[in-house]
Motif scaffolding. Structure first.
Motif, PDB file in Angstrom:
ATOM      1  N   ARG A 116       0.819  -1.230   0.000  1.00 21.27           N
ATOM      2  CA  ARG A 116       0.000   0.000   0.000  1.00 21.27           C
ATOM      3  C   ARG A 116       0.850   1.276   0.000  1.00 21.27           C
ATOM      4  N   ARG A 117       2.114   1.170   0.246  1.00 23.81           N
ATOM      5  CA  ARG A 117       2.969   2.359   0.364  1.00 23.81           C
ATOM      6  C   ARG A 117       3.269   2.985  -0.987  1.00 23.81           C
ATOM      7  N   ARG A 118       3.473   4.320  -0.953  1.00 21.22           N
ATOM      8  CA  ARG A 118       3.963   5.026  -2.135  1.00 21.22           C
ATOM      9  C   ARG A 118       5.472   4.772  -2.235  1.00 21.22           C
ATOM     10  N   LEU A 119       6.018   5.003  -3.420  1.00 18.97           N
ATOM     11  CA  LEU A 119       7.440   4.738  -3.629  1.00 18.97           C
ATOM     12  C   LEU A 119       8.331   5.614  -2.745  1.00 18.97           C
ATOM     13  N   ASP A 120       7.879   6.822  -2.461  1.00 22.36           N
ATOM     14  CA  ASP A 120       8.720   7.734  -1.684  1.00 22.36           C
ATOM     15  C   ASP A 120       8.453   7.651  -0.182  1.00 22.36           C
ATOM     16  N   ASP A 121       7.611   6.733   0.269  1.00 24.65           N
ATOM     17  CA  ASP A 121       7.294   6.584   1.702  1.00 24.65           C
ATOM     18  C   ASP A 121       8.302   5.636   2.337  1.00 24.65           C
ATOM     19  N   LEU A 122       9.261   6.206   3.050  1.00 27.44           N
ATOM     20  CA  LEU A 122      10.294   5.413   3.710  1.00 27.44           C
ATOM     21  C   LEU A 122      10.157   5.444   5.223  1.00 27.44           C
ATOM     22  N   GLN A 123       8.950   5.714   5.694  1.00 27.25           N
ATOM     23  CA  GLN A 123       8.690   5.685   7.135  1.00 27.25           C
ATOM     24  C   GLN A 123       8.824   4.251   7.641  1.00 27.25           C
ATOM     25  N   PRO A 124       9.254   4.075   8.895  1.00 23.86           N
ATOM     26  CA  PRO A 124       9.382   2.709   9.428  1.00 23.86           C
ATOM     27  C   PRO A 124       8.030   1.985   9.424  1.00 23.86           C
ATOM     28  N   LEU A 125       8.095   0.680   9.237  1.00 21.82           N
ATOM     29  CA  LEU A 125       6.881  -0.142   9.300  1.00 21.82           C
ATOM     30  C   LEU A 125       6.332  -0.109  10.712  1.00 21.82           C
ATOM     31  N   SER A 126       5.039  -0.035  10.832  1.00 25.24           N
ATOM     32  CA  SER A 126       4.424  -0.105  12.160  1.00 25.24           C
ATOM     33  C   SER A 126       3.312  -1.152  12.083  1.00 25.24           C
ATOM     34  N   VAL A 127       3.616  -2.329  12.556  1.00 29.08           N
ATOM     35  CA  VAL A 127       2.638  -3.411  12.571  1.00 29.08           C
ATOM     36  C   VAL A 127       2.090  -3.466  13.984  1.00 29.08           C
ATOM     37  N   ALA A 128       0.782  -3.201  14.112  1.00 25.40           N
ATOM     38  CA  ALA A 128       0.170  -3.092  15.428  1.00 25.40           C
ATOM     39  C   ALA A 128       0.095  -4.432  16.154  1.00 25.40           C
ATOM     40  N   GLN A 129      -0.157  -5.489  15.418  1.00 28.33           N
ATOM     41  CA  GLN A 129      -0.345  -6.802  16.035  1.00 28.33           C
ATOM     42  C   GLN A 129       0.992  -7.353  16.505  1.00 28.33           C
ATOM     43  N   PRO A 130       1.018  -7.995  17.689  1.00 26.56           N
ATOM     44  CA  PRO A 130       2.285  -8.591  18.128  1.00 26.56           C
ATOM     45  C   PRO A 130       2.712  -9.684  17.149  1.00 26.56           C
ATOM     46  N   ASN A 131       3.998  -9.716  16.865  1.00 24.80           N
ATOM     47  CA  ASN A 131       4.527 -10.653  15.885  1.00 24.80           C
ATOM     48  C   ASN A 131       5.424 -11.673  16.560  1.00 24.80           C
ATOM     49  N   PRO A 132       5.612 -12.801  15.915  1.00 24.46           N
ATOM     50  CA  PRO A 132       6.640 -13.724  16.408  1.00 24.46           C
ATOM     51  C   PRO A 132       8.005 -13.054  16.319  1.00 24.46           C
ATOM     52  N   ALA A 133       8.933 -13.521  17.093  1.00 22.74           N
ATOM     53  CA  ALA A 133      10.271 -12.921  17.145  1.00 22.74           C
ATOM     54  C   ALA A 133      10.926 -12.891  15.763  1.00 22.74           C
ATOM     55  N   GLU A 134      10.674 -13.919  14.952  1.00 21.95           N
ATOM     56  CA  GLU A 134      11.265 -13.960  13.622  1.00 21.95           C
ATOM     57  C   GLU A 134      10.781 -12.792  12.777  1.00 21.95           C
ATOM     58  N   LEU A 135       9.490 -12.462  12.876  1.00 24.08           N
ATOM     59  CA  LEU A 135       8.954 -11.350  12.088  1.00 24.08           C
ATOM     60  C   LEU A 135       9.408 -10.015  12.640  1.00 24.08           C
ATOM     61  N   ASP A 136       9.596  -9.912  13.946  1.00 25.06           N
ATOM     62  CA  ASP A 136      10.141  -8.677  14.501  1.00 25.06           C
ATOM     63  C   ASP A 136      11.528  -8.407  13.921  1.00 25.06           C
ATOM     64  N   ALA A 137      12.310  -9.450  13.730  1.00 26.87           N
ATOM     65  CA  ALA A 137      13.636  -9.295  13.142  1.00 26.87           C
ATOM     66  C   ALA A 137      13.522  -8.816  11.688  1.00 26.87           C
ATOM     67  N   ILE A 138      12.561  -9.357  10.955  1.00 24.89           N
ATOM     68  CA  ILE A 138      12.371  -8.936   9.553  1.00 24.89           C
ATOM     69  C   ILE A 138      11.911  -7.490   9.495  1.00 24.89           C
ATOM     70  N   VAL A 139      10.937  -7.130  10.340  1.00 23.98           N
ATOM     71  CA  VAL A 139      10.443  -5.742  10.362  1.00 23.98           C
ATOM     72  C   VAL A 139      11.583  -4.798  10.738  1.00 23.98           C
ATOM     73  N   GLY A 140      12.395  -5.181  11.717  1.00 20.50           N
ATOM     74  CA  GLY A 140      13.544  -4.352  12.100  1.00 20.50           C
ATOM     75  C   GLY A 140      14.524  -4.184  10.949  1.00 20.50           C
ATOM     76  N   SER A 141      14.775  -5.268  10.220  1.00 26.03           N
ATOM     77  CA  SER A 141      15.697  -5.189   9.072  1.00 26.03           C
ATOM     78  C   SER A 141      15.134  -4.301   7.975  1.00 26.03           C
ATOM     79  N   ILE A 142      13.848  -4.413   7.704  1.00 19.47           N
ATOM     80  CA  ILE A 142      13.223  -3.569   6.679  1.00 19.47           C
ATOM     81  C   ILE A 142      13.279  -2.101   7.110  1.00 19.47           C
ATOM     82  N   ASN A 143      13.017  -1.824   8.386  1.00 14.32           N
ATOM     83  CA  ASN A 143      13.057  -0.441   8.878  1.00 14.32           C
ATOM     84  C   ASN A 143      14.472   0.126   8.788  1.00 14.32           C
ATOM     85  N   ARG A 144      15.481  -0.693   9.115  1.00 11.27           N
ATOM     86  CA  ARG A 144      16.869  -0.211   8.979  1.00 11.27           C
ATOM     87  C   ARG A 144      17.210   0.040   7.517  1.00 11.27           C
ATOM     88  N   LEU A 145      16.698  -0.797   6.612  1.00 11.32           N
ATOM     89  CA  LEU A 145      16.907  -0.587   5.182  1.00 11.32           C
ATOM     90  C   LEU A 145      16.267   0.731   4.746  1.00 11.32           C
TER      91      LEU A 145
END
Length: 185
Positions: A116-145
């Motif tokens: 759903r994001r626009r190409l120029d939207d580089l804001q960190p991902l904010s997933v409201a639902q608690p995620n498994p630890a593996e997905l938290d690592a992926i979200v963190g990596s995407i946000n750092r990217l």
């Protein structure tokens, strides 16, 4: 018992003296005096007979079972063995599908937010639902990217602005000299 007439026994002491037998068995041995399995026919019925010789007592033991009961038991055992598989396999597959589907839900949420994001939207991902630890690592990596990409884009923007400013002065001087040369000509 419903199988009472379909199973039988005999106990024989040689030369052919019958010591004990089932009610519906003949007075003579139903199979040869040879140890092992034998197929015999008594009247219109086929029987599977196991013969055992007991050396210390000198007795022959005959254990017989009609073939029709054997087929009936085979069918029942097969049905009792296969029925749980026939019921359990689809149930297990459904349960596995349900668990995988439920486990993939957070990943689908993250994918949906990224789509759903626009190409120029580089804001960190904010997933409201608690995620498994593996997905938290992926979200963190995407946000750092996203942070590194935003930083690189900002550096490019500053470089372009600085380069444009640096080029303005020589271009302005060249334009002024061209205009002066044209005015004198």
């Amino acid at each position: 018992h419903k199988y009472e007439s379909k199973i039988a026994f005999q106990v024989v002491r040689p030369p052919a003296r019958l010591l004990a037998r089932s009610e519906h068995m003949p007075d003579a041995p139903i199979a040869p005096l040879l140890p092992g399995f034998h197929d015999v026919t008594l009247g219109e019925r086929h029987w599977r007979v196991f013969v055992l010789y007991d050396v210390p007592s000198g007795l022959w033991y005959f254990s017989a079972e009609r073939y029709d009961i054997r087929q009936e038991l085979i069918s029942k055992i097969a049905l009792q063995s296969v029925l749980p598989i026939l019921v359990g396999a689809p149930l297990s597959l459904w349960l596995v599908w349900l668990l995988i589907n439920r486990g993939m839900a957070p990943l689908r949420l993250i994918a949906g937010e990224l789509n759903r994001r626009r190409l120029d939207d580089l804001q960190p991902l904010s997933v409201a639902q608690p995620n498994p630890a593996e997905l938290d690592a992926i979200v963190g990596s995407i946000n750092r990217l996203f942070e590194r990409l935003a930083s690189a884009i900002e550096r490019e923007r500053r470089f372009a602005a600085d380069a444009a400013h640096e080029l303005k002065t020589p271009i302005a001087a060249a334009r002024l000299q061209i205009e002066n040369g044209l005015a004198q000509a």
